[in-house]
Design a protein around this motif. Structure first.
Motif, mmCIF file in Angstrom:
data_model
loop_
_atom_site.group_PDB
_atom_site.id
_atom_site.type_symbol
_atom_site.label_atom_id
_atom_site.label_comp_id
_atom_site.label_asym_id
_atom_site.label_seq_id
_atom_site.Cartn_x
_atom_site.Cartn_y
_atom_site.Cartn_z
ATOM 1 N N SER A 1 0.794 -1.229 0.000
ATOM 2 C CA SER A 1 0.000 0.000 0.000
ATOM 3 C C SER A 1 0.825 1.277 0.000
ATOM 4 O O SER A 1 0.568 2.188 -0.781
ATOM 5 C CB SER A 1 -0.937 0.002 1.225
ATOM 6 N N LEU A 2 1.809 1.354 0.895
ATOM 7 C CA LEU A 2 2.450 2.641 1.165
ATOM 8 C C LEU A 2 3.277 3.169 0.012
ATOM 9 O O LEU A 2 3.639 4.348 0.011
ATOM 10 C CB LEU A 2 3.314 2.523 2.434
ATOM 11 N N GLU B 1 2.168 3.785 -2.713
ATOM 12 C CA GLU B 1 1.278 4.684 -3.442
ATOM 13 C C GLU B 1 1.218 6.073 -2.812
ATOM 14 O O GLU B 1 0.607 6.972 -3.376
ATOM 15 C CB GLU B 1 -0.136 4.085 -3.495
ATOM 16 N N ALA B 2 1.777 6.214 -1.630
ATOM 17 C CA ALA B 2 1.765 7.519 -0.974
ATOM 18 C C ALA B 2 2.646 8.490 -1.739
ATOM 19 O O ALA B 2 3.718 8.119 -2.214
ATOM 20 C CB ALA B 2 2.246 7.394 0.467
ATOM 21 N N GLY C 1 5.099 7.542 2.292
ATOM 22 C CA GLY C 1 4.882 6.117 2.475
ATOM 23 C C GLY C 1 6.115 5.405 2.984
ATOM 24 O O GLY C 1 6.052 4.569 3.901
ATOM 25 N N TRP D 1 -3.442 4.164 0.931
ATOM 26 C CA TRP D 1 -2.306 4.583 1.750
ATOM 27 C C TRP D 1 -2.717 5.538 2.861
ATOM 28 O O TRP D 1 -2.109 5.546 3.936
ATOM 29 C CB TRP D 1 -1.242 5.247 0.877
ATOM 30 N N MET E 1 -1.259 4.338 6.352
ATOM 31 C CA MET E 1 -0.168 5.122 6.939
ATOM 32 C C MET E 1 -0.439 5.548 8.381
ATOM 33 O O MET E 1 0.410 5.311 9.255
ATOM 34 C CB MET E 1 0.130 6.354 6.071
#
Length: 248
Positions: free
Chosen positions: A89-90, A92-93, A97, A162, A166
């Protein structure tokens, strides 16, 4: 000249398996098999709970084993979950991320360093009362995966976003280095009348972990987080009794 007895090798071998499972979880995450990656980290957590007990049972506890255990925990429950969550996921920050992933890994290392530094300390209020300081590393790794459990159970893509993952990762990282008094196995007492129901519950939980893994992990995480309030209240009562005894 006589070599090491085999009983001294067994707990260190289990610790090495913890390290290997943690890194194997990253390998599966790189391949996109995130469910198998969680299985690997959960398996590492189970083995981590066994190596110390087996070492004490075999009377094979050594300083080398303690150092190896901390290094393996740092990789299996700090670095590996951080990388798995970043890949899931992260990444995509926009900017932060990777910072959140680093926070999880760094806080896990700091928590283990604090634990090692206090092993020989005479003044350990939490430990002397049967509590731990902060969330243990294996538990923190399991809690950090809660958004993944939710995504796998409910099959909703928003849990992978994210901006949800997060803040949760940062919250778990802070819990690991916090001074919150958490229950340890030594502080858990089962009444005689509850012994058989407790054994039945453990058996059912093991069956649920095998057949409904992510639902069971989600339930365990929710129960543990709910128990934090009770552990803080219990430790507060212990402190009050100690102050009253010291005043008397």
């Amino acid at each position: 000249m006589r070599g090491l007895p085999f009983r001294a090798v067994v707990p260190n071998a289990i610790t090495a398996m913890v390290l290997c499972l943690g890194l194997t979880g990253v390998r599966f995450a790189i391949d996109g098999r995130f469910d198998v990656a969680i299985y690997a980290i959960v398996g590492a957590g189970v083995l981590d709970g066994l190596d110390g007990r087996i070492a004490r049972l075999l009377k094979a506890s050594t300083r080398f084993g303690a150092e190896l255990d901390s290094l393996a925990d740092n990789i299996a429950f700090g670095v590996s979950p951080a990388l798995i969550l970043f890949l899931w996921s992260l990444n995509e920050a926009p900017r932060f991320g990777w910072i959140a992933s680093l926070a999880l890994a760094v806080c896990c290392a700091l928590r283990l360093a604090r634990f090692n530094a206090q092993i020989d300390a005479d003044d350990q209020p939490h430990k002397s009362a049967g509590f731990l300081t902060g969330v243990p590393a294996p538990t923190g790794a399991g809690l950090a995966f809660v958004p993944m459990y939710l995504a796998f159970v409910f099959e909703e893509p928003q849990f992978q976003a994210w901006y949800i993952v997060m803040p949760w990762v940062l919250f778990i990282a802070l819990l690991m280095i916090s001074s919150v008094a958490t229950f340890s196995w030594s502080s858990v007492r089962v009444r005689r009348s509850w012994r058989l129901p407790a054994l039945a519950g453990i058996g059912l939980l093991a069956a649920a972990l095998l057949t409904m893994t992510f639902e069971a992990l989600l339930l365990i995480s929710a129960v543990y987080l709910g128990l934090l309030a009770f552990s803080m209240a219990a430790y507060r009562r212990v402190k009050q009794r100690r102050r009253a005894a010291a005043a008397d």
